[in-house]
Enzyme design. Structure first.
Site, short mmCIF file in Angstrom:
data_model
loop_
_atom_site.label_atom_id
_atom_site.label_comp_id
_atom_site.label_asym_id
_atom_site.label_seq_id
_atom_site.Cartn_x
_atom_site.Cartn_y
_atom_site.Cartn_z
N VAL A 13 0.74 -1.33 0.10
CA VAL A 13 -0.04 0.26 -0.18
C VAL A 13 0.68 1.26 -0.05
CG1 VAL A 13 -1.69 1.22 1.30
CG2 VAL A 13 -1.92 -1.23 1.23
N ALA A 32 -6.80 19.55 -4.76
CA ALA A 32 -6.46 19.84 -3.43
C ALA A 32 -6.41 21.28 -3.30
CB ALA A 32 -5.41 19.14 -2.98
N LYS A 105 -7.28 -1.13 9.68
CA LYS A 105 -8.58 -1.70 10.40
C LYS A 105 -8.28 -2.36 11.57
CE LYS A 105 -7.30 -4.92 7.30
NZ LYS A 105 -6.96 -5.07 5.95
N GLU A 129 -10.28 5.99 5.36
CA GLU A 129 -11.28 5.39 4.18
C GLU A 129 -10.67 3.77 3.99
OE1 GLU A 129 -14.24 6.84 2.60
OE2 GLU A 129 -14.30 4.73 2.56
N GLY A 187 -1.93 -15.73 -4.56
CA GLY A 187 -1.81 -14.49 -3.87
C GLY A 187 -2.96 -13.86 -3.23
N LYS A 205 -13.54 -4.32 10.01
CA LYS A 205 -14.32 -3.62 9.18
C LYS A 205 -15.79 -3.38 9.49
CE LYS A 205 -11.27 -5.45 5.18
NZ LYS A 205 -11.39 -6.43 4.24
N GLY A 302 -5.71 -4.98 -2.33
CA GLY A 302 -4.70 -4.80 -3.43
C GLY A 302 -3.99 -3.30 -3.13
N1 LIG Z 1 -2.37 -4.80 1.17
C1 LIG Z 1 -3.73 -4.69 0.94
O1 LIG Z 1 -4.22 -5.29 -0.03
C2 LIG Z 1 -4.40 -3.85 1.97
C3 LIG Z 1 -5.89 -3.60 2.05
C4 LIG Z 1 -6.43 -2.84 2.77
C5 LIG Z 1 -5.84 -2.34 3.84
N2 LIG Z 1 -4.54 -2.89 4.10
C6 LIG Z 1 -3.73 -2.39 5.19
O2 LIG Z 1 -2.50 -1.32 4.89
C7 LIG Z 1 -1.55 -1.55 5.85
C8 LIG Z 1 -0.29 -2.06 5.25
O3 LIG Z 1 -0.51 -3.35 4.50
P1 LIG Z 1 0.55 -3.69 3.24
O4 LIG Z 1 -0.25 -5.01 2.59
O5 LIG Z 1 1.14 -2.53 2.62
O6 LIG Z 1 1.59 -4.20 4.13
P2 LIG Z 1 3.34 -4.84 3.71
O7 LIG Z 1 3.17 -4.97 2.19
O8 LIG Z 1 3.51 -5.80 4.61
O9 LIG Z 1 3.98 -3.40 3.99
C9 LIG Z 1 4.43 -3.07 5.36
C10 LIG Z 1 5.44 -2.00 5.43
O10 LIG Z 1 5.64 -1.73 6.71
C11 LIG Z 1 7.17 -1.47 6.93
N3 LIG Z 1 7.15 -1.85 8.27
C12 LIG Z 1 7.02 -3.04 9.12
N4 LIG Z 1 7.40 -2.89 10.41
C13 LIG Z 1 7.97 -1.52 10.42
C14 LIG Z 1 8.64 -0.86 11.36
N5 LIG Z 1 8.76 -1.26 12.61
N6 LIG Z 1 9.06 0.18 11.02
C15 LIG Z 1 9.03 0.81 9.82
N7 LIG Z 1 8.54 0.31 8.90
C16 LIG Z 1 7.97 -1.04 9.17
C17 LIG Z 1 7.47 -2.46 6.04
O11 LIG Z 1 9.10 -2.27 5.86
P3 LIG Z 1 9.88 -3.18 4.72
O12 LIG Z 1 9.14 -3.01 3.25
O13 LIG Z 1 11.10 -2.60 4.87
O14 LIG Z 1 10.11 -4.52 5.20
C18 LIG Z 1 6.77 -2.51 4.69
O15 LIG Z 1 7.30 -1.48 3.91
C19 LIG Z 1 -1.95 -2.64 6.90
O16 LIG Z 1 -2.72 -2.09 7.91
C20 LIG Z 1 -3.16 -3.43 6.04
O17 LIG Z 1 -4.19 -4.07 6.87
C21 LIG Z 1 -3.70 -3.62 3.08
#
Ligand SMILES: NC(=O)c1ccc[n+]([C@@H]2O[C@H](COP(=O)([O-])OP(=O)(O)OC[C@H]3O[C@@H](n4cnc5c(N)ncnc54)[C@H](OP(=O)(O)O)[C@@H]3O)[C@@H](O)[C@H]2O)c1
Length: 428
Positions: A13, A32, A105, A129, A187, A205, A302
């Site tokens: 994200v 904006a 969430k 959102e 995935g 949610k 995604g």
């Molecule tokens: N993926 C989806 O489809 C989706 C949908 C809706 C909501 N979300 C929400 O969006 C959020 C992020 O999801 P994501 O899928 O993007 O996760 P992700 O791909 O696992 O990315 C997590 C990021 O956080 C960084 N991180 C983790 N621990 C950290 C720390 N202690 N200090 C600094 N950075 C740290 C990681 O760093 P590194 O890259 O260096 O390891 C990575 O860049 C979550 O809350 C998730 O529930 C995701």
């Protein structure tokens, strides 16, 4: 004046959010009314290629330093997790009077009301959102487009992984474990799929949706939650025969006692709007007055879908349209009385496996009769004397406490060889 964004998390994200802000910079500036620029970033691994040019951004090893940085106006947290660094960065940002945007969430379902109060006390905006149904702007719809309505029910397909699995099981007749393995290979499901398939993700949610729809603080613990592990190919086939589809639904309903919130695999009539939502797509139905029914459909997860929502929140705040997160003053976000699930009124599906011997069906019918539950239909295929056979019943309307008592008595019958499967029938 430029809105300076600090991005904490550069994963699926976060990186897409940075890409979108850069790629659509001039359009975003027009919408904006001022430029929006990522000025600082933080993640764990500085050397990782994020597929976006971040050379102009200051790198922070410590996300909390970014959250408190004087060179950042808005902190966007996209790490994840209910507490830990995510929560600490929210508190640091809001405490310093910075605007805060998140897709988290888990954190908002637990700490959302307190964070909204912090934002309000410090003159900042909070927005999330992306935490609910990814690319579907459902929180905005509730807070803004439908602000004049009394909302009576909000329900929908809030987890794309589960909907993909149930759709595949329906279309191919395959077993749950088999389809889950495919979802992981594609995935669509995590290596540890627990939060998705046990309904936790959908419950987080739903707690947020419900708080906005009905007022009050999100109450994750009040969501009666179960998932789809117990859904078998047999139940999918019976559902088809009875004219239903099985969907994992999150349902929040206003009742005289308070708000009832539940996430469970439900039978939904095959022709209904939600039964026709297939694959990873999400959908949310909002019922209110005077609007009636309003259905929103779109991608629930995604990078692209989620960044779409994150960037929308950032654009709103940049344009001076930032809000209060839950759409109401923090002082109004008190506890809302929870309607116990035992009071749920509706129809049910029950599947038993019994030893096929004379008198069994009469015994089963007797249990329903003693509890005053009227049976709508009974399905039993083939006869295999003295062998286990599935027997399926659907009921007319009753309440959950009564049907649970029925299920427990049915499970105790001498002829029953496994606990009954009980599913709510939801007029979706
Ligand atoms: N993926 C989806 O489809 C989706 C949908 C809706 C909501 N979300 C929400 O969006 C959020 C992020 O999801 P994501 O899928 O993007 O996760 P992700 O791909 O696992 O990315 C997590 C990021 O956080 C960084 N991180 C983790 N621990 C950290 C720390 N202690 N200090 C600094 N950075 C740290 C990681 O760093 P590194 O890259 O260096 O390891 C990575 O860049 C979550 O809350 C998730 O529930 C995701």
């Amino acid at each position: 004046m430029t809105l300076r964004v600090g991005l904490i998390g550069l994963g699926v994200v976060g990186a897409e959010t940075a890409r979108t802000l850069a790629k659509h910079a001039s359009m975003i500036e027009a919408r904006a009314g001022r430029p929006v620029v990522v000025t600082e970033v933080s993640a764990r691994d500085r050397s990782k290629d994020r597929g976006v040019d971040l050379t102009a951004c200051r790198w922070r090893d410590d996300p909390l330093e970014l959250a408190a940085s004087p060179d950042v106006d808005l902190v966007c947290e996209v790490i994840g997790g209910e507490g830990g660094v995510a929560l600490a960065s929210a508190e640091a940002a809001l405490g310093a009077g910075k605007h805060f945007v998140t897709a988290n969430k888990a954190m908002i379902a637990r700490h959302g009301a307190r964070l909204a109060a912090m934002a309000e006390a410090n003159g900042a905006s909070i927005a999330f959102e992306a935490a609910v149904a990814g690319g579907i702007p459902v929180l905005k719809a509730l807070k803004e487009g439908l602000a004049g309505n009394r909302i009576d029910r909000v329900y929908g397909i809030l987890n794309g992984t589960c909907n993909f699995i149930l759709t595949e099981m329906f279309e191919t007749g395959r077993a749950f474990d088999d389809v889950l393995a495919e979802a992981q290979a594609l995935g669509y499901a995590e290596a540890d799929p627990t939060f998705d398939i046990d309904g936790v993700d959908a419950a987080q949610k739903l707690a947020i949706l419900s708080a906005i729809a009905f007022g009050g603080a999100p109450d994750f613990d009040a969501v009666e939650t179960s998932g789809i592990r117990q859904v078998s190919a047999l139940d999918i086939a019976f559902a088809k025969e009875l004219g239903y589809r099985i969907r994992l639904l999150g349902v929040a309903v206003r009742s005289e006692m308070g708000v009832e919130q539940r996430v469970s695999a439900c039978m939904t009539p095959a022709g209904s709007a939600l039964a026709r939502i297939d694959g990873v797509t999400n959908a949310v139905m909002i019922e209110g007055a005077p609007v009636g029914q309003s259905l929103l459909v779109g991608p629930g997860a995604g990078g692209g879908a989620t960044a779409s929502a994150v960037v929308a929140d950032i654009v709103d705040i940049a344009g001076g349209r930032g809000g209060r997160g839950f759409g109401a003053a923090a002082a109004s976000l008190g506890a809302t009385p929870a309607t116990p699930i035992s009071a749920r009124h509706g129809a049910y599906y029950i599947r038993l496996v019994v030893i096929d011997r004379p008198g069994v069906i009469a015994e089963v019918a007797g249990v329903f009769g003693r509890h005053g539950v009227s049976i709508e239909s009974v399905l039993q295929h083939g006869r295999q004397p003295e062998e286990p056979v599935p027997v399926v019943m659907t009921t007319h309307e009753t309440n959950e406490a009564t049907i649970r008592a029925v299920a427990s008595e049915l499970g105790a019958l001498a002829a029953a060889i496994e606990p009954p499967i009980l599913m709510r029938i939801e007029s979706a």
